[in-house]
Design a protein around this motif. Structure first.
Motif, PDB file in Angstrom:
ATOM      1  N   VAL A 191       0.886  -1.166   0.000  1.00 16.08           N
ATOM      2  CA  VAL A 191       0.000   0.000   0.000  1.00 16.08           C
ATOM      3  C   VAL A 191       0.919   1.208   0.000  1.00 16.08           C
ATOM      4  N   TYR A 192       0.782   2.030  -1.037  1.00 15.41           N
ATOM      5  CA  TYR A 192       1.739   3.100  -1.307  1.00 15.41           C
ATOM      6  C   TYR A 192       1.026   4.394  -1.649  1.00 15.41           C
ATOM      7  N   ASP A 193       1.536   5.500  -1.104  1.00 16.46           N
ATOM      8  CA  ASP A 193       1.042   6.851  -1.401  1.00 16.46           C
ATOM      9  C   ASP A 193       2.114   7.581  -2.199  1.00 16.46           C
ATOM     10  N   PRO A 194       1.943   7.710  -3.519  1.00 10.80           N
ATOM     11  CA  PRO A 194       2.953   8.403  -4.326  1.00 10.80           C
ATOM     12  C   PRO A 194       2.917   9.925  -4.156  1.00 10.80           C
ATOM     13  N   ASP A 195       1.878  10.448  -3.488  1.00  5.03           N
ATOM     14  CA  ASP A 195       1.703  11.894  -3.358  1.00  5.03           C
ATOM     15  C   ASP A 195       2.304  12.464  -2.081  1.00  5.03           C
ATOM     16  N   ALA A 196       2.820  11.618  -1.198  1.00  8.41           N
ATOM     17  CA  ALA A 196       3.414  12.108   0.053  1.00  8.41           C
ATOM     18  C   ALA A 196       4.572  13.047  -0.285  1.00  8.41           C
ATOM     19  N   PRO A 197       4.675  14.163   0.427  1.00  7.36           N
ATOM     20  CA  PRO A 197       5.706  15.161   0.110  1.00  7.36           C
ATOM     21  C   PRO A 197       7.088  14.791   0.659  1.00  7.36           C
TER      22      PRO A 197
END
Length: 187
Positions: free
Chosen positions: A76-82
């Motif tokens: 589970v991955y969030d590519p939008d994390a800064p």
């Protein structure tokens, strides 16, 4: 003039190919609690880092494993994390090929309700287990990509404390196929 026997053989082979392709179902991942493109609920939101949620991993189901699947891995991955490199929210590997689901709430630190033999890697929260959504206040809704990987090996040999990136490398080196869906969350 076309040889009728050759023509019949070719038509039969082409027809058989179309029937086999039509009968072959796609490898698919789903969740009864998260619809693709939907917004995550408070159950899948982290409890910490300024977020107030239940931090419960969702139930996940899959069908039509590709031929040759010997195990699975889930990310589970969030590519939008800064961060410049996204954010890993959950990494599970060595899921047995006989499994076709992960129960809701199985993403606890101890992983005791995961399919037998499964292991969890360290997330970007710094520990194992499911870490729910928690984007910065004011960001556009982030994408949370749930991906199930069908692997060609029964077990990934992962060193203790390995990063999600190293586990991802091993997943990619052994992947036969993958299926995913994306959900969103913002605050």
């Amino acid at each position: 003039m076309i040889n009728r026997n050759l023509f019949s053989v070719v038509v039969g082979l082409v027809g058989s190919l179309f029937i086999n392709v039509a009968m072959a179902a796609d490898f698919a991942l789903s969740s009864p609690s998260i619809k693709p493109g939907a917004t995550l609920t408070a159950d899948q939101v982290f409890n910490g880092f300024g977020c107030t949620g239940n931090n419960i991993s969702p139930e996940l189901l899959w069908t039509n494993a590709p031929q040759g699947t010997k195990s699975y891995a889930l990310t589970v991955y969030d590519p939008d994390a800064p961060t410049g490199s996204g954010w890993w929210h959950w990494v599970v590997y060595n899921i047995p090929a006989s499994a076709n689901k992960i129960a809701a709430g199985a993403g606890t630190v101890d992983g005791k309700n995961l399919p037998a033999g499964s292991a969890q890697g360290r997330t970007d929260f710094g520990s194992t287990g499911f870490g729910g959504a928690c984007p910065p206040v004011g960001d556009k809704p982030h994408r949370y990509i749930f991906t199930l990987h069908a692997l060609s090996t029964e077990k990934l040999e992962i060193p203790e404390g390995a990063t999600a990136a190293l586990i991802g490398y091993m997943i990619n080196a052994n992947r036969i196929d993958q299926t995913s869906f994306t959900a969103y969350y913002g605050r």
